[in-house]
Design an enzyme around this catalytic site. Sequence first.
Site, mmCIF file in Angstrom:
data_model
loop_
_atom_site.group_PDB
_atom_site.id
_atom_site.type_symbol
_atom_site.label_atom_id
_atom_site.label_comp_id
_atom_site.label_asym_id
_atom_site.label_seq_id
_atom_site.Cartn_x
_atom_site.Cartn_y
_atom_site.Cartn_z
ATOM 1 N N GLU A 133 -2.198 4.717 -0.428
ATOM 2 C CA GLU A 133 -2.997 5.645 -1.100
ATOM 3 C C GLU A 133 -4.022 5.762 -0.527
ATOM 4 O OE1 GLU A 133 -3.543 0.816 -1.384
ATOM 5 O OE2 GLU A 133 -1.631 2.117 -1.028
ATOM 6 N N ASP B 7 -10.060 5.178 -0.590
ATOM 7 C CA ASP B 7 -8.472 4.327 -1.027
ATOM 8 C C ASP B 7 -8.908 4.340 -2.248
ATOM 9 O OD1 ASP B 7 -6.720 1.730 0.259
ATOM 10 O OD2 ASP B 7 -7.678 1.316 -1.962
ATOM 11 N N ILE B 8 -7.388 4.471 -2.862
ATOM 12 C CA ILE B 8 -7.816 4.385 -4.280
ATOM 13 C C ILE B 8 -7.271 2.535 -4.734
ATOM 14 C CG2 ILE B 8 -5.732 4.866 -6.879
ATOM 15 C CD1 ILE B 8 -4.795 7.306 -5.187
#
Length: 328
Positions: free
Chosen positions: A246, A203-204
């Site tokens: 994301e 996950d960004i």
Amino acid sequence: MDERLDRAPCGYMTINSQGIISYVNQTFLDMGGYSRDDLMNHHIESIMSMANKFLFHTYFYPFIQLYGHVDEMYLTLKSSKGESIPVLLNGKSYEGNEAEKIECVFVKMTRRIDYEKEIRNAKREIEEAYRIKDEALEKLEALHRDVERKQEELMRLNAKLESLAVTDTLTGLKNRRYFIEKLDSHIDHFFLSKTPFSLLIMDIDHFKKVNDTYGHLTGDQVLREFARILEANSKESDTVARYGGEEFIILLPEMNEMQSKQAAERLRKIVEEAPWSSCPVTISVGAATFTEHDTNISILAKADEALYTSKSNGRNRVTHSADLDGSS
């Protein structure tokens, strides 16, 4: 197969995604005067005229790929004696034990439909063309070449549609649907060979803040750059996909718990040190290794829980599910 299905009041057939017949009921065989050996493991287009093959490529395959079903398609099949059989076709795709399959139901029509008249007219024109002078024969050969060219174009289109169905348009990575299919395949292989494999969910960090601060166009650019980093730093045997938003996911064949932690940490560091074009980016990673007690749902849930732990503990870090309870 249930005897009631074999004697159902409508024809029934199962084909694979390439059109090869894997099952046909007795009603369909009686409809066309075929034996089971005449059709089993043959291509469905072997019982179609050229015009109907063209229609099948133009309508049936693209709709199955895009929507998973085709309703009320009018088609003319050939009987074993070469006679025309007008039918109404409904088709629906589903995932079999090993690959995608398509169920087809055929209802024999008692009336000819408009497009059949056009096919008969075209047939008469072709027959007439064979009777006229050499000039007409040359035109007919050109027409055949054009039809073959269009069929090749349609086959390329079908291949492109199939690719689009499993590709994330923004990043160019494989999508969630493709990843799940690969995961299921690795699970089947695991129970046959006991070969370990792992997966990473990434996950960004603070991606919403990137969108809010720099705008969604910059956010999309970050996603594309991240996708390129993952592809450039993954092995050919890995499956890299955009899982949603994301979140990205990687399937790591033949990797145990320790190897998956090392791979995850290597990717985390590469992302942190990458020369990002717009803003610095880090990722949080959740890893999980498949065990004989797992399913496709449970391993994803374990990786997701590990990801949540990484984010809760400050982000920009790696957590393996085995570390959550101390078990391997």
